[in-house]
Design a protein around this motif. Structure first.
Motif: not given
Length: 300
Positions: A14-36
């Motif tokens: 609930v929190m991590g998903g949107p936080m990571c989405t913002n990191l992807v969109r704003k950081s301009a860096l590759p973001v590697h993700v994992f979740d069960t």
């Protein structure tokens, strides 16, 4: 942000998903993700993240990894897998709310493998996570704080350096305990008002115009308690109990026995036992006003 070229993120709830989405969109860096959750992974890949098959695979591809997990138990388990996956990973940033002593012990242990550890728990709502306006309380060295600050700024609008490792957790834990105690107080106020003939939504609206106003009144009170709306998957009561327990542990370590905090914790446990464990934590009002087990939609 040039210090880190590849970013990892583990825990896309609930929190991590949107936080990571913002990191992807704003950081301009590759973001590697994992979740069960395959569904959570799919949402992030659609946002531009790179899905990995395992925690170890994330570690092998990144310089820094962010964690957003339910508790220190999961954090310790994930860190054990991260540290054994190779020597590229240099920094782990725990954005979960975790036990202070175990956070510090984990940081010391990881340092033996040359991995720096920062605690950076978040405060505010799921809506703030989506908007990127979270409060982030950071514990770690000044140099580490400055190195990750641009990345944290992708997720939060207020980034606070609270001190050494564990200090961020202390600030977050006490913030949450204050919220829970305020919700408990609002539960008593709305009960008195309703029994005197006032509607809950009217009462809270009036209180928000005076010196009783607060964020908790306007958010938890007006949006949830006054409407008797306590959905699941919105900071459930079991998570609140976990955080309140951390606050009580912190108090015990300081040789202090808080009365209001302890009473609030006990009320939350009663609400959990009454079947509201997965509901939004302001559901404790149904214990305070004696409606536990009754139709919670009937008294707005």
């Amino acid at each position: 942000m040039n210090q880190y070229q590849q970013i990892g993120f583990i825990g896309l709830g609930v929190m991590g998903g949107p936080m990571c989405t913002n990191l992807v969109r704003k950081s301009a860096l590759p973001v590697h993700v994992f979740d069960t959750s395959a569904e959570a992974l799919q949402r992030l890949t659609q946002a531009g993240a790179i899905a990995q098959d395992s925690i170890a695979e994330v570690a092998r591809n990144v310089d820094v990894v962010f964690l957003s997990l339910p508790s220190i138990d999961q954090v310790e388990t994930v860190c054990a897998q991260l540290r054994g996956a190779g020597d590229r990973l240099r920094v782990i940033v725990d954005m979960s709310t975790s036990d202070v002593a175990r956070t510090r012990a984990l940081a010391e242990s990881l340092a033996q493998d040359g991995i720096a550890y920062v605690d950076a728990p978040v405060a505010r709502t799921a809506e703030a996570a989506v908007k990127g306006t979270l409060l982030i309380a950071v514990g770690g060295s000044e140099a580490l704080f400055e190195s990750i600050r641009p990345l944290l700024a992708c997720m939060g609008s207020d980034i606070l350096h609270c001190g050494d490792v564990g200090a961020g957790q202390m600030v977050k834990i006490l913030n949450n305990m204050m919220v829970f105690m305020t919700v408990n107080a609002l539960s008593e106020i709305i009960t008195i008002g309703r029994r005197a003939g006032l509607k809950g939504d009217v009462l809270f609206d009036m209180l928000s115009k005076g010196s009783a106003d607060s964020f908790v009144l306007r958010n938890h009170g007006m949006k949830s308690m006054a409407l008797d709306t306590f959905p699941e998957k919105v900071f459930p009561l079991v998570y609140a109990i976990k955080d309140a327990g951390l606050a009580l542990t912190l108090a015990k370590q300081g040789d202090f026995s808080p009365r209001i905090a302890q009473y609030t914790y006990d009320v939350m446990c009663k609400a959990r036992d009454a079947g509201f464990g997965q509901n939004y934590h302001p559901a404790i009002v149904q214990i305070v006003d004696g409606r536990a087990g009754a139709n919670a939609q009937s008294a707005a």
